[in-house]
Design an enzyme around this catalytic site. Structure first.
Site, PDB file in Angstrom:
ATOM      1  CD  GLU A 316     -39.774 -11.416  -9.500  1.00 35.79           C
ATOM      2  OE1 GLU A 316     -39.317 -10.246  -9.523  1.00 35.79           O
ATOM      3  OE2 GLU A 316     -39.388 -12.280  -8.695  1.00 35.79           O
ATOM      4  CG  HIS A 317     -34.190  -9.683 -12.780  1.00 37.96           C
ATOM      5  ND1 HIS A 317     -33.195 -10.606 -12.560  1.00 37.96           N
ATOM      6  CD2 HIS A 317     -33.595  -8.665 -13.457  1.00 37.96           C
ATOM      7  CE1 HIS A 317     -32.063 -10.164 -13.081  1.00 37.96           C
ATOM      8  NE2 HIS A 317     -32.279  -8.996 -13.625  1.00 37.96           N
ATOM      9  CB  CYS A 318     -36.828 -10.693  -6.891  1.00 43.44           C
ATOM     10  SG  CYS A 318     -37.756 -12.119  -6.322  1.00 43.44           S
ATOM     11  CG  LEU A 320     -34.873 -17.298 -10.868  1.00 44.17           C
ATOM     12  CD1 LEU A 320     -36.210 -17.674 -11.484  1.00 44.17           C
ATOM     13  CD2 LEU A 320     -33.932 -18.494 -10.861  1.00 44.17           C
TER      14      LEU A 320
END
Length: 599
Positions: A316-318, A320
Protein backbone atom coordinates in the site's frame (compact mmCIF):
# COMPACT_ATOMS: atom_id res chain seq x y z
CA UNK A 1 24.64 17.85 6.69
CA UNK A 2 28.09 18.05 5.13
CA UNK A 3 29.71 14.91 3.78
CA UNK A 4 32.53 15.28 6.32
CA UNK A 5 30.22 15.17 9.35
CA UNK A 6 30.01 11.95 11.34
CA UNK A 7 26.89 10.01 10.37
CA UNK A 8 24.78 8.35 13.02
CA UNK A 9 24.53 4.57 12.74
CA UNK A 10 21.05 4.62 14.32
CA UNK A 11 18.19 4.08 11.86
CA UNK A 12 16.56 7.46 12.48
CA UNK A 13 19.66 9.16 13.85
CA UNK A 14 20.29 11.48 10.89
CA UNK A 15 16.73 12.69 10.28
CA UNK A 16 17.00 16.02 12.15
CA UNK A 17 20.19 16.92 10.27
CA UNK A 18 18.86 16.24 6.77
CA UNK A 19 18.39 19.35 4.58
CA UNK A 20 14.82 20.53 3.98
CA UNK A 21 13.16 20.06 0.61
CA UNK A 22 13.87 23.35 -1.22
CA UNK A 23 10.78 25.45 -1.93
CA UNK A 24 11.20 26.81 -5.47
CA UNK A 25 10.40 30.46 -6.19
CA UNK A 26 7.16 31.07 -8.07
CA UNK A 27 9.03 32.63 -10.99
CA UNK A 28 11.36 29.63 -11.36
CA UNK A 29 8.43 27.22 -11.24
CA UNK A 30 6.45 29.20 -13.84
CA UNK A 31 9.46 29.25 -16.18
CA UNK A 32 10.01 25.50 -15.78
CA UNK A 33 6.32 24.73 -16.16
CA UNK A 34 6.26 26.37 -19.61
CA UNK A 35 9.45 24.53 -20.58
CA UNK A 36 7.93 21.22 -19.49
CA UNK A 37 4.50 21.52 -21.10
CA UNK A 38 5.45 23.41 -24.32
CA UNK A 39 6.71 20.38 -26.34
CA UNK A 40 3.27 18.75 -25.99
CA UNK A 41 1.22 21.81 -27.08
CA UNK A 42 0.09 23.40 -30.33
CA UNK A 43 0.91 27.11 -30.84
CA UNK A 44 -2.65 28.07 -29.84
CA UNK A 45 -2.57 25.86 -26.70
CA UNK A 46 0.76 27.34 -25.74
CA UNK A 47 -0.51 30.92 -26.10
CA UNK A 48 -3.58 30.14 -23.96
CA UNK A 49 -1.41 28.52 -21.31
CA UNK A 50 1.03 31.44 -21.26
CA UNK A 51 -1.85 33.88 -20.78
CA UNK A 52 -3.29 31.86 -17.88
CA UNK A 53 0.16 31.56 -16.31
CA UNK A 54 0.82 35.30 -16.63
CA UNK A 55 -2.49 36.04 -14.91
CA UNK A 56 -1.68 33.57 -12.11
CA UNK A 57 1.81 34.98 -11.50
CA UNK A 58 1.15 38.73 -11.97
CA UNK A 59 2.50 40.93 -9.12
CA UNK A 60 -0.89 41.19 -7.39
CA UNK A 61 -2.16 37.83 -8.67
CA UNK A 62 -3.37 34.72 -6.84
CA UNK A 63 -0.09 32.86 -7.35
CA UNK A 64 1.82 35.41 -5.22
CA UNK A 65 -0.65 35.12 -2.33
CA UNK A 66 -0.62 31.33 -2.46
CA UNK A 67 3.19 31.23 -2.63
CA UNK A 68 3.42 33.56 0.38
CA UNK A 69 1.06 31.27 2.31
CA UNK A 70 3.18 28.25 1.40
CA UNK A 71 6.36 30.04 2.48
CA UNK A 72 4.77 30.86 5.85
CA UNK A 73 3.71 27.22 6.23
CA UNK A 74 7.20 25.97 5.35
CA UNK A 75 8.69 28.21 8.07
CA UNK A 76 6.17 27.10 10.72
CA UNK A 77 7.29 25.26 13.82
CA UNK A 78 6.94 21.48 13.55
CA UNK A 79 6.73 21.49 9.74
CA UNK A 80 9.39 19.24 8.18
CA UNK A 81 8.73 20.15 4.56
CA UNK A 82 6.45 22.34 2.45
CA UNK A 83 5.11 19.01 1.17
CA UNK A 84 3.91 17.85 4.62
CA UNK A 85 0.27 18.57 3.75
CA UNK A 86 0.65 17.64 0.08
CA UNK A 87 1.66 14.01 0.60
CA UNK A 88 -1.38 12.96 2.69
CA UNK A 89 -3.67 14.65 0.19
CA UNK A 90 -1.95 13.09 -2.80
CA UNK A 91 -2.20 9.55 -1.46
CA UNK A 92 -4.97 9.56 1.14
CA UNK A 93 -7.16 11.99 -0.79
CA UNK A 94 -7.65 9.76 -3.81
CA UNK A 95 -11.21 8.43 -3.94
CA UNK A 96 -10.97 5.60 -6.46
CA UNK A 97 -9.90 2.06 -5.57
CA UNK A 98 -6.31 1.65 -4.41
CA UNK A 99 -6.23 -2.05 -5.36
CA UNK A 100 -4.61 -2.19 -8.82
CA UNK A 101 -4.75 1.63 -9.15
CA UNK A 102 -2.26 2.62 -6.43
CA UNK A 103 -0.72 -0.42 -4.70
CA UNK A 104 2.41 -1.83 -6.31
CA UNK A 105 4.16 -5.22 -6.25
CA UNK A 106 7.55 -6.89 -6.46
CA UNK A 107 8.06 -10.45 -7.71
CA UNK A 108 10.94 -11.96 -5.73
CA UNK A 109 13.81 -13.96 -7.16
CA UNK A 110 13.21 -17.68 -7.53
CA UNK A 111 13.81 -20.09 -4.67
CA UNK A 112 14.04 -23.87 -4.27
CA UNK A 113 11.87 -23.72 -1.15
CA UNK A 114 8.33 -25.03 -1.04
CA UNK A 115 5.40 -22.78 -0.18
CA UNK A 116 5.34 -23.21 3.59
CA UNK A 117 9.13 -23.00 3.96
CA UNK A 118 9.31 -19.90 1.80
CA UNK A 119 6.52 -18.17 3.70
CA UNK A 120 8.03 -19.08 7.08
CA UNK A 121 11.41 -17.76 5.90
CA UNK A 122 9.87 -14.44 4.86
CA UNK A 123 8.15 -14.14 8.25
CA UNK A 124 11.40 -14.92 10.08
CA UNK A 125 13.31 -12.35 8.04
CA UNK A 126 10.64 -9.70 8.54
CA UNK A 127 10.66 -10.30 12.32
CA UNK A 128 14.44 -9.91 12.41
CA UNK A 129 14.09 -6.62 10.53
CA UNK A 130 11.31 -5.41 12.83
CA UNK A 131 13.28 -6.09 16.02
CA UNK A 132 16.36 -4.37 14.60
CA UNK A 133 14.18 -1.44 13.49
CA UNK A 134 12.63 -1.21 16.98
CA UNK A 135 16.14 -0.79 18.41
CA UNK A 136 17.24 1.48 15.52
CA UNK A 137 19.84 -1.07 14.44
CA UNK A 138 18.83 -1.05 10.76
CA UNK A 139 21.68 0.95 9.19
CA UNK A 140 20.55 4.24 7.62
CA UNK A 141 20.61 4.23 3.83
CA UNK A 142 23.47 6.31 2.41
CA UNK A 143 23.86 7.65 -1.13
CA UNK A 144 27.14 9.20 -2.28
CA UNK A 145 28.21 9.59 1.33
CA UNK A 146 25.01 11.35 2.38
CA UNK A 147 22.26 9.81 4.52
CA UNK A 148 18.75 9.27 3.19
CA UNK A 149 15.52 9.70 5.12
CA UNK A 150 14.47 6.48 6.87
CA UNK A 151 11.08 7.78 8.07
CA UNK A 152 9.17 5.49 5.69
CA UNK A 153 10.43 2.47 7.65
CA UNK A 154 7.96 3.46 10.39
CA UNK A 155 5.17 2.33 8.04
CA UNK A 156 6.49 -1.19 7.40
CA UNK A 157 4.90 -2.89 10.40
CA UNK A 158 1.32 -2.65 11.68
CA UNK A 159 0.45 0.23 9.34
CA UNK A 160 -3.02 0.08 7.79
CA UNK A 161 -4.87 2.57 5.65
CA UNK A 162 -8.36 3.31 7.00
CA UNK A 163 -11.04 4.40 4.48
CA UNK A 164 -12.77 7.75 5.03
CA UNK A 165 -15.73 9.50 3.45
CA UNK A 166 -13.65 12.48 2.25
CA UNK A 167 -10.06 11.48 2.95
CA UNK A 168 -8.48 8.31 4.33
CA UNK A 169 -6.35 8.11 7.46
CA UNK A 170 -3.55 5.77 8.52
CA UNK A 171 -3.46 3.67 11.64
CA UNK A 172 0.20 3.07 12.49
CA UNK A 173 2.80 3.05 15.25
CA UNK A 174 5.25 5.92 15.85
CA UNK A 175 2.27 8.28 16.19
CA UNK A 176 0.69 10.23 19.06
CA UNK A 177 -2.10 7.63 19.20
CA UNK A 178 0.41 4.74 19.15
CA UNK A 179 3.83 6.00 20.36
CA UNK A 180 6.97 4.05 19.56
CA UNK A 181 7.31 0.83 17.58
CA UNK A 182 4.46 -1.63 17.10
CA UNK A 183 3.81 -3.81 20.16
CA UNK A 184 1.75 -6.29 18.12
CA UNK A 185 2.90 -9.91 18.25
CA UNK A 186 0.73 -11.32 15.48
CA UNK A 187 0.39 -11.43 11.71
CA UNK A 188 -2.70 -12.19 9.62
CA UNK A 189 -2.62 -15.17 7.27
CA UNK A 190 -5.09 -15.47 4.38
CA UNK A 191 -5.76 -18.88 2.90
CA UNK A 192 -8.77 -19.94 0.80
CA UNK A 193 -10.76 -16.96 2.05
CA UNK A 194 -9.98 -17.77 5.68
CA UNK A 195 -8.56 -14.90 7.73
CA UNK A 196 -6.38 -16.25 10.54
CA UNK A 197 -4.43 -14.57 13.32
CA UNK A 198 -1.06 -16.18 14.08
CA UNK A 199 1.18 -15.03 16.93
CA UNK A 200 4.74 -14.95 15.59
CA UNK A 201 6.34 -13.34 18.65
CA UNK A 202 6.05 -15.05 22.02
CA UNK A 203 4.81 -13.33 25.21
CA UNK A 204 8.33 -12.06 25.89
CA UNK A 205 8.69 -10.55 22.41
CA UNK A 206 11.04 -13.25 21.07
CA UNK A 207 10.20 -14.70 17.63
CA UNK A 208 9.02 -18.27 17.31
CA UNK A 209 11.64 -20.65 15.93
CA UNK A 210 11.62 -21.19 12.18
CA UNK A 211 10.28 -24.76 12.44
CA UNK A 212 7.41 -23.51 14.64
CA UNK A 213 6.47 -20.84 12.09
CA UNK A 214 6.51 -23.58 9.43
CA UNK A 215 4.32 -25.82 11.59
CA UNK A 216 1.89 -22.96 12.28
CA UNK A 217 1.46 -22.26 8.57
CA UNK A 218 1.06 -25.99 7.89
CA UNK A 219 -1.76 -26.11 10.42
CA UNK A 220 -3.48 -23.14 8.75
CA UNK A 221 -3.24 -24.83 5.35
CA UNK A 222 -5.32 -27.75 6.56
CA UNK A 223 -8.34 -25.39 6.58
CA UNK A 224 -11.23 -25.88 4.21
CA UNK A 225 -12.49 -22.98 2.08
CA UNK A 226 -14.07 -20.35 4.34
CA UNK A 227 -17.87 -20.70 4.74
CA UNK A 228 -18.48 -16.92 4.65
CA UNK A 229 -17.32 -14.53 1.90
CA UNK A 230 -14.08 -12.76 2.87
CA UNK A 231 -14.29 -9.15 4.05
CA UNK A 232 -11.01 -8.64 2.20
CA UNK A 233 -13.05 -8.05 -0.95
CA UNK A 234 -14.29 -4.78 0.57
CA UNK A 235 -10.77 -3.30 0.47
CA UNK A 236 -11.07 -3.15 -3.34
CA UNK A 237 -13.97 -0.68 -3.30
CA UNK A 238 -13.70 3.04 -4.05
CA UNK A 239 -12.64 4.63 -0.79
CA UNK A 240 -15.84 6.40 0.27
CA UNK A 241 -17.87 3.27 -0.53
CA UNK A 242 -15.47 1.12 1.51
CA UNK A 243 -15.82 3.63 4.38
CA UNK A 244 -19.59 3.05 4.29
CA UNK A 245 -19.12 -0.74 4.26
CA UNK A 246 -16.67 -0.52 7.16
CA UNK A 247 -19.20 1.50 9.16
CA UNK A 248 -21.84 -1.14 8.37
CA UNK A 249 -19.49 -3.90 9.57
CA UNK A 250 -18.90 -2.06 12.84
CA UNK A 251 -22.63 -1.44 13.34
CA UNK A 252 -23.61 -5.05 12.59
CA UNK A 253 -21.94 -6.67 15.60
CA UNK A 254 -19.38 -5.66 18.29
CA UNK A 255 -17.21 -8.66 17.34
CA UNK A 256 -16.50 -7.03 13.97
CA UNK A 257 -14.59 -4.24 15.72
CA UNK A 258 -12.35 -6.90 17.29
CA UNK A 259 -11.85 -8.57 13.90
CA UNK A 260 -10.89 -5.27 12.26
CA UNK A 261 -8.59 -4.47 15.17
CA UNK A 262 -6.78 -7.80 14.73
CA UNK A 263 -6.20 -7.10 11.03
CA UNK A 264 -5.32 -3.43 11.36
CA UNK A 265 -2.79 -3.92 14.17
CA UNK A 266 -1.19 -7.05 12.67
CA UNK A 267 2.50 -6.67 11.81
CA UNK A 268 1.81 -7.62 8.18
CA UNK A 269 -0.22 -10.05 6.06
CA UNK A 270 0.81 -13.35 4.53
CA UNK A 271 -1.42 -14.47 1.65
CA UNK A 272 -1.05 -18.17 0.81
CA UNK A 273 -2.39 -19.14 -2.62
CA UNK A 274 -3.59 -22.68 -3.36
CA UNK A 275 -2.36 -22.73 -6.97
CA UNK A 276 0.82 -22.38 -9.01
CA UNK A 277 1.02 -19.46 -11.48
CA UNK A 278 0.93 -20.48 -15.13
CA UNK A 279 3.99 -18.36 -15.91
CA UNK A 280 5.85 -15.25 -14.76
CA UNK A 281 3.22 -12.86 -16.13
CA UNK A 282 0.48 -14.77 -14.31
CA UNK A 283 2.46 -14.48 -11.06
CA UNK A 284 2.87 -10.72 -11.58
CA UNK A 285 -0.83 -10.24 -12.31
CA UNK A 286 -1.86 -12.12 -9.15
CA UNK A 287 0.61 -10.07 -7.10
CA UNK A 288 -1.01 -6.89 -8.48
CA UNK A 289 -4.68 -7.83 -8.29
CA UNK A 290 -5.19 -11.49 -7.32
CA UNK A 291 -8.22 -12.98 -5.56
CA UNK A 292 -9.31 -10.09 -3.35
CA UNK A 293 -10.84 -12.53 -0.85
CA UNK A 294 -7.25 -13.54 -0.09
CA UNK A 295 -5.95 -9.96 0.39
CA UNK A 296 -6.33 -6.91 2.60
CA UNK A 297 -5.19 -4.21 0.18
CA UNK A 298 -5.19 -1.53 2.93
CA UNK A 299 -2.36 -3.31 4.77
CA UNK A 300 1.03 -1.69 4.21
CA UNK A 301 2.83 -4.98 3.50
CA UNK A 302 1.34 -8.26 2.27
CA UNK A 303 3.63 -11.14 1.36
CA UNK A 304 2.05 -13.45 -1.23
CA UNK A 305 3.32 -17.01 -1.62
CA UNK A 306 2.05 -19.41 -4.29
CA UNK A 307 1.74 -23.20 -4.10
CA UNK A 308 5.15 -23.76 -5.76
CA UNK A 309 6.99 -21.29 -3.49
CA UNK A 310 6.93 -18.41 -5.99
CA UNK A 311 6.62 -15.26 -3.84
CA UNK A 312 6.33 -11.50 -3.87
CA UNK A 313 4.87 -8.56 -2.00
CA UNK A 314 1.93 -6.19 -2.52
CA UNK A 315 2.45 -2.73 -0.97
CA UNK A 316 0.00 0.00 0.00
CA UNK A 317 1.62 3.18 -1.31
CA UNK A 318 0.52 5.97 1.06
CA UNK A 319 3.49 5.64 3.45
CA UNK A 320 5.91 3.53 1.42
CA UNK A 321 7.83 4.06 -1.82
CA UNK A 322 9.70 1.43 -3.82
CA UNK A 323 13.19 2.32 -2.55
CA UNK A 324 12.21 1.61 1.08
CA UNK A 325 10.57 -1.70 0.16
CA UNK A 326 13.61 -2.73 -1.91
CA UNK A 327 15.91 -2.22 1.09
CA UNK A 328 13.51 -4.29 3.19
CA UNK A 329 13.34 -7.05 0.56
CA UNK A 330 17.13 -7.09 0.20
CA UNK A 331 17.44 -7.60 3.96
CA UNK A 332 14.96 -10.50 3.81
CA UNK A 333 16.31 -12.25 0.73
CA UNK A 334 20.02 -11.44 0.94
CA UNK A 335 20.64 -13.77 3.91
CA UNK A 336 19.42 -17.32 4.62
CA UNK A 337 16.22 -17.44 6.72
CA UNK A 338 17.88 -19.68 9.34
CA UNK A 339 20.60 -17.07 9.86
CA UNK A 340 18.04 -14.25 10.18
CA UNK A 341 15.95 -16.33 12.57
CA UNK A 342 18.97 -17.01 14.76
CA UNK A 343 20.05 -13.36 14.68
CA UNK A 344 16.55 -12.27 15.77
CA UNK A 345 16.85 -14.27 18.98
CA UNK A 346 14.13 -16.72 17.94
CA UNK A 347 13.56 -19.59 20.35
CA UNK A 348 11.36 -22.66 20.64
CA UNK A 349 8.09 -21.76 22.33
CA UNK A 350 5.72 -24.41 21.01
CA UNK A 351 3.20 -24.09 18.19
CA UNK A 352 2.24 -20.42 17.60
CA UNK A 353 -1.21 -19.39 18.82
CA UNK A 354 -3.60 -19.60 15.86
CA UNK A 355 -7.13 -18.15 15.93
CA UNK A 356 -9.64 -17.52 13.13
CA UNK A 357 -10.67 -13.90 12.58
CA UNK A 358 -14.37 -14.06 11.88
CA UNK A 359 -16.78 -11.32 10.85
CA UNK A 360 -20.45 -11.51 11.78
CA UNK A 361 -22.33 -10.83 8.54
CA UNK A 362 -25.95 -10.22 7.70
CA UNK A 363 -27.47 -10.70 4.27
CA UNK A 364 -26.84 -7.11 3.25
CA UNK A 365 -23.14 -7.33 4.15
CA UNK A 366 -22.79 -10.68 2.36
CA UNK A 367 -24.32 -9.12 -0.76
CA UNK A 368 -22.00 -6.08 -0.42
CA UNK A 369 -18.94 -8.34 -0.19
CA UNK A 370 -20.02 -10.47 -3.14
CA UNK A 371 -20.73 -7.38 -5.25
CA UNK A 372 -17.28 -5.99 -4.38
CA UNK A 373 -15.69 -9.32 -5.34
CA UNK A 374 -17.47 -9.44 -8.71
CA UNK A 375 -16.73 -5.81 -9.48
CA UNK A 376 -13.03 -6.15 -8.74
CA UNK A 377 -12.69 -9.42 -10.65
CA UNK A 378 -14.19 -7.62 -13.68
CA UNK A 379 -11.88 -4.66 -13.11
CA UNK A 380 -8.84 -6.94 -13.03
CA UNK A 381 -10.05 -8.71 -16.18
CA UNK A 382 -10.42 -5.30 -17.87
CA UNK A 383 -6.69 -4.67 -17.34
CA UNK A 384 -4.26 -5.93 -19.98
CA UNK A 385 -0.66 -6.68 -19.03
CA UNK A 386 2.50 -8.07 -20.56
CA UNK A 387 6.20 -8.37 -19.79
CA UNK A 388 9.23 -7.51 -21.89
CA UNK A 389 12.62 -8.86 -20.85
CA UNK A 390 16.14 -8.30 -22.10
CA UNK A 391 18.48 -10.99 -20.78
CA UNK A 392 22.17 -10.26 -20.99
CA UNK A 393 21.60 -6.53 -21.52
CA UNK A 394 21.44 -4.12 -18.61
CA UNK A 395 22.97 -1.13 -16.93
CA UNK A 396 26.57 -2.42 -17.19
CA UNK A 397 26.50 -2.48 -20.98
CA UNK A 398 24.73 0.90 -21.19
CA UNK A 399 27.47 2.42 -19.01
CA UNK A 400 30.09 0.88 -21.32
CA UNK A 401 28.31 2.70 -24.15
CA UNK A 402 28.92 5.91 -22.15
CA UNK A 403 25.30 6.74 -21.38
CA UNK A 404 23.09 7.03 -18.32
CA UNK A 405 21.19 3.71 -18.03
CA UNK A 406 17.95 5.45 -17.08
CA UNK A 407 18.24 7.95 -19.94
CA UNK A 408 18.83 5.08 -22.39
CA UNK A 409 15.69 3.17 -21.41
CA UNK A 410 13.55 6.30 -21.18
CA UNK A 411 14.58 7.27 -24.72
CA UNK A 412 13.74 3.72 -25.83
CA UNK A 413 10.24 4.18 -24.34
CA UNK A 414 9.82 7.47 -26.23
CA UNK A 415 10.92 5.99 -29.54
CA UNK A 416 8.71 2.92 -29.05
CA UNK A 417 5.69 5.09 -28.15
CA UNK A 418 6.20 7.33 -31.19
CA UNK A 419 6.38 4.30 -33.46
CA UNK A 420 3.45 2.49 -31.82
CA UNK A 421 1.07 5.45 -31.65
CA UNK A 422 2.50 8.02 -34.03
CA UNK A 423 3.12 10.81 -31.52
CA UNK A 424 4.86 11.72 -28.27
CA UNK A 425 2.60 11.68 -25.22
CA UNK A 426 2.91 13.03 -21.69
CA UNK A 427 5.29 10.80 -19.74
CA UNK A 428 5.73 10.69 -15.96
CA UNK A 429 8.84 9.41 -14.23
CA UNK A 430 9.20 9.08 -10.46
CA UNK A 431 12.46 10.56 -9.09
CA UNK A 432 13.50 9.68 -5.52
CA UNK A 433 14.29 12.61 -3.18
CA UNK A 434 15.01 10.80 0.09
CA UNK A 435 18.15 12.89 0.66
CA UNK A 436 15.80 15.53 2.11
CA UNK A 437 13.97 15.53 5.43
CA UNK A 438 10.84 13.37 5.00
CA UNK A 439 11.76 13.22 1.30
CA UNK A 440 9.80 10.94 -1.00
CA UNK A 441 9.67 11.49 -4.76
CA UNK A 442 9.50 14.28 -7.31
CA UNK A 443 7.38 14.17 -10.46
CA UNK A 444 9.44 14.40 -13.63
CA UNK A 445 8.05 14.93 -17.13
CA UNK A 446 10.19 13.23 -19.75
CA UNK A 447 9.21 14.86 -23.06
CA UNK A 448 11.65 17.64 -24.02
CA UNK A 449 12.33 19.37 -27.37
CA UNK A 450 15.41 17.16 -27.63
CA UNK A 451 13.24 14.04 -27.20
CA UNK A 452 10.90 15.17 -29.98
CA UNK A 453 13.86 15.82 -32.30
CA UNK A 454 15.43 12.45 -31.45
CA UNK A 455 12.19 10.52 -32.11
CA UNK A 456 11.71 12.31 -35.46
CA UNK A 457 15.29 11.91 -36.65
CA UNK A 458 15.37 8.17 -35.85
CA UNK A 459 12.75 7.62 -38.55
CA UNK A 460 14.10 10.16 -41.04
CA UNK A 461 15.47 8.14 -43.97
CA UNK A 462 17.76 11.04 -44.85
CA UNK A 463 19.46 11.09 -41.45
CA UNK A 464 22.71 9.18 -41.24
CA UNK A 465 24.10 7.24 -38.31
CA UNK A 466 26.10 10.15 -36.87
CA UNK A 467 23.13 12.53 -36.92
CA UNK A 468 20.91 9.94 -35.22
CA UNK A 469 23.53 9.15 -32.60
CA UNK A 470 24.06 12.85 -31.84
CA UNK A 471 20.29 13.39 -31.49
CA UNK A 472 20.07 10.37 -29.17
CA UNK A 473 22.90 11.63 -26.96
CA UNK A 474 21.46 15.17 -26.89
CA UNK A 475 18.05 13.83 -25.78
CA UNK A 476 19.67 11.61 -23.13
CA UNK A 477 21.76 14.55 -21.85
CA UNK A 478 18.63 16.72 -21.57
CA UNK A 479 16.96 13.89 -19.64
CA UNK A 480 19.85 13.68 -17.17
CA UNK A 481 19.84 17.46 -16.66
CA UNK A 482 16.12 17.47 -15.88
CA UNK A 483 16.42 14.45 -13.57
CA UNK A 484 19.15 16.28 -11.62
CA UNK A 485 16.90 19.33 -11.28
CA UNK A 486 14.15 17.09 -9.91
CA UNK A 487 16.56 15.43 -7.48
CA UNK A 488 17.48 18.94 -6.32
CA UNK A 489 13.81 19.73 -5.66
CA UNK A 490 13.63 22.13 -8.60
CA UNK A 491 10.53 20.89 -10.41
CA UNK A 492 7.25 22.67 -11.14
CA UNK A 493 4.42 20.13 -11.03
CA UNK A 494 4.07 19.27 -7.33
CA UNK A 495 4.75 22.91 -6.41
CA UNK A 496 1.91 24.20 -8.60
CA UNK A 497 -0.33 21.35 -7.48
CA UNK A 498 0.17 22.29 -3.81
CA UNK A 499 -0.61 25.95 -4.62
CA UNK A 500 -3.83 24.73 -6.27
CA UNK A 501 -4.67 22.71 -3.14
CA UNK A 502 -3.99 25.69 -0.84
CA UNK A 503 -6.43 27.69 -2.97
CA UNK A 504 -9.06 24.94 -2.53
CA UNK A 505 -8.48 24.63 1.22
CA UNK A 506 -7.87 28.25 2.18
CA UNK A 507 -8.98 30.41 -0.75
CA UNK A 508 -11.59 32.37 1.24
CA UNK A 509 -9.15 33.05 4.06
CA UNK A 510 -6.51 34.26 1.56
CA UNK A 511 -8.95 36.55 -0.21
CA UNK A 512 -9.68 34.63 -3.39
CA UNK A 513 -12.21 31.90 -4.10
CA UNK A 514 -12.53 32.48 -7.86
CA UNK A 515 -11.42 29.63 -10.17
CA UNK A 516 -7.79 29.72 -11.30
CA UNK A 517 -7.64 29.46 -15.12
CA UNK A 518 -4.08 28.07 -14.97
CA UNK A 519 -5.40 24.73 -13.72
CA UNK A 520 -7.83 24.47 -16.64
CA UNK A 521 -5.19 25.52 -19.19
CA UNK A 522 -4.07 23.16 -21.96
CA UNK A 523 -0.54 23.10 -20.54
CA UNK A 524 -1.60 21.90 -17.10
CA UNK A 525 -4.11 19.36 -18.41
CA UNK A 526 -2.04 17.95 -21.30
CA UNK A 527 1.24 17.70 -19.35
CA UNK A 528 -0.44 15.62 -16.61
CA UNK A 529 -2.57 13.38 -18.82
CA UNK A 530 -0.21 10.40 -18.87
CA UNK A 531 0.37 8.27 -21.91
CA UNK A 532 3.30 6.59 -20.16
CA UNK A 533 3.70 6.37 -16.38
CA UNK A 534 7.16 5.06 -15.51
CA UNK A 535 9.05 4.05 -12.40
CA UNK A 536 12.17 1.95 -11.83
CA UNK A 537 13.46 -0.43 -9.18
CA UNK A 538 16.79 -2.22 -9.13
CA UNK A 539 17.70 -5.21 -6.97
CA UNK A 540 19.10 -8.65 -7.71
CA UNK A 541 16.45 -9.97 -5.31
CA UNK A 542 13.49 -9.06 -7.53
CA UNK A 543 12.55 -10.22 -10.99
CA UNK A 544 9.71 -7.81 -11.75
CA UNK A 545 8.12 -4.68 -10.32
CA UNK A 546 4.64 -3.52 -11.31
CA UNK A 547 1.67 -1.21 -10.89
CA UNK A 548 -1.51 -0.30 -12.75
CA UNK A 549 -1.89 2.41 -15.40
CA UNK A 550 -2.92 5.91 -14.33
CA UNK A 551 -5.39 6.97 -17.05
CA UNK A 552 -7.62 5.56 -19.78
CA UNK A 553 -4.93 5.70 -22.46
CA UNK A 554 -1.92 5.19 -20.18
CA UNK A 555 0.63 2.39 -20.27
CA UNK A 556 2.09 1.77 -16.82
CA UNK A 557 5.79 0.92 -17.18
CA UNK A 558 7.51 -0.60 -14.14
CA UNK A 559 11.08 -1.56 -14.91
CA UNK A 560 13.81 -3.44 -13.07
CA UNK A 561 17.09 -2.34 -14.66
CA UNK A 562 19.91 -4.53 -13.35
CA UNK A 563 23.59 -4.78 -14.35
CA UNK A 564 22.99 -7.83 -16.56
CA UNK A 565 19.28 -7.69 -17.44
CA UNK A 566 16.32 -5.40 -17.94
CA UNK A 567 12.75 -6.53 -17.15
CA UNK A 568 9.61 -4.48 -17.83
CA UNK A 569 6.00 -5.02 -16.69
CA UNK A 570 3.39 -3.17 -18.73
CA UNK A 571 -0.26 -2.56 -17.84
CA UNK A 572 -3.07 -0.69 -19.56
CA UNK A 573 -6.91 -0.71 -19.75
CA UNK A 574 -8.00 -3.56 -22.01
CA UNK A 575 -9.82 -1.30 -24.54
CA UNK A 576 -6.41 0.11 -25.56
CA UNK A 577 -4.48 -3.16 -25.16
CA UNK A 578 -3.51 -3.31 -28.84
CA UNK A 579 -1.50 -0.12 -28.44
CA UNK A 580 0.33 -1.62 -25.43
CA UNK A 581 1.21 -4.79 -27.34
CA UNK A 582 2.41 -2.68 -30.28
CA UNK A 583 4.48 -0.61 -27.83
CA UNK A 584 6.05 -3.80 -26.42
CA UNK A 585 7.09 -4.93 -29.91
CA UNK A 586 8.47 -1.51 -30.79
CA UNK A 587 10.34 -1.44 -27.46
CA UNK A 588 12.12 -4.71 -28.28
CA UNK A 589 13.18 -3.19 -31.61
CA UNK A 590 14.14 0.20 -30.14
CA UNK A 591 16.44 -1.22 -27.45
CA UNK A 592 18.36 -3.27 -30.02
CA UNK A 593 18.50 -0.37 -32.49
CA UNK A 594 19.72 2.16 -29.91
CA UNK A 595 22.27 -0.30 -28.55
CA UNK A 596 23.67 -0.78 -32.06
CA UNK A 597 23.66 2.99 -32.65
CA UNK A 598 26.01 3.57 -29.73
CA UNK A 599 28.23 0.54 -30.39
Amino acid sequence: MSASEELSSRTFGNEADLPRVPLPTLDATCRRFMEWCAPLLTADERARTEAALADFARPDGPGRKLQAALERYDASEGVHSWLDTFWPYRYLGRRDRIALNANFFFLFRESDEGQVERAAGLIAGALDYKLRLDDERVPPAVQRGRPLSMVQNKFLFSATRIPGARQDTVRSPYTDEWPGPSHARHIVVFYRGNVIRMDVLGPGGRPHALDELTAGLGTIMKAETAPEPSAGHLTTKARAEWAESRAALLAADPRNAEALDDIETALFCVCLEDFTPKNTLDACDHLLHGDSGNRWFDKAVSFIVFADGTAGVNVEHCGLDGTTILSFVDALLGTAPAVLSQRSGAKSQGLPLIEPIEFVLDEELRRDIQDAASSFAAYGAATATTTVSFDGFGSDEIKRLKMSPDAFVQMAYQLAHKRAKGFAGATYESIATRQYRNGRTEAMRVVTPEVLHFAEIMDDPGAGRTIRRDAFRAAADAHVRRAKECQAGQAPEQHLWELQLIHERRGAELGGVEPLPLFDSPGWLVMRNDYLSTSSAASANIRYFGFGSTSEQCIGIAYALLPDRFNVYLSTPRPVADAMFAFAERLREAVGELRDLLS
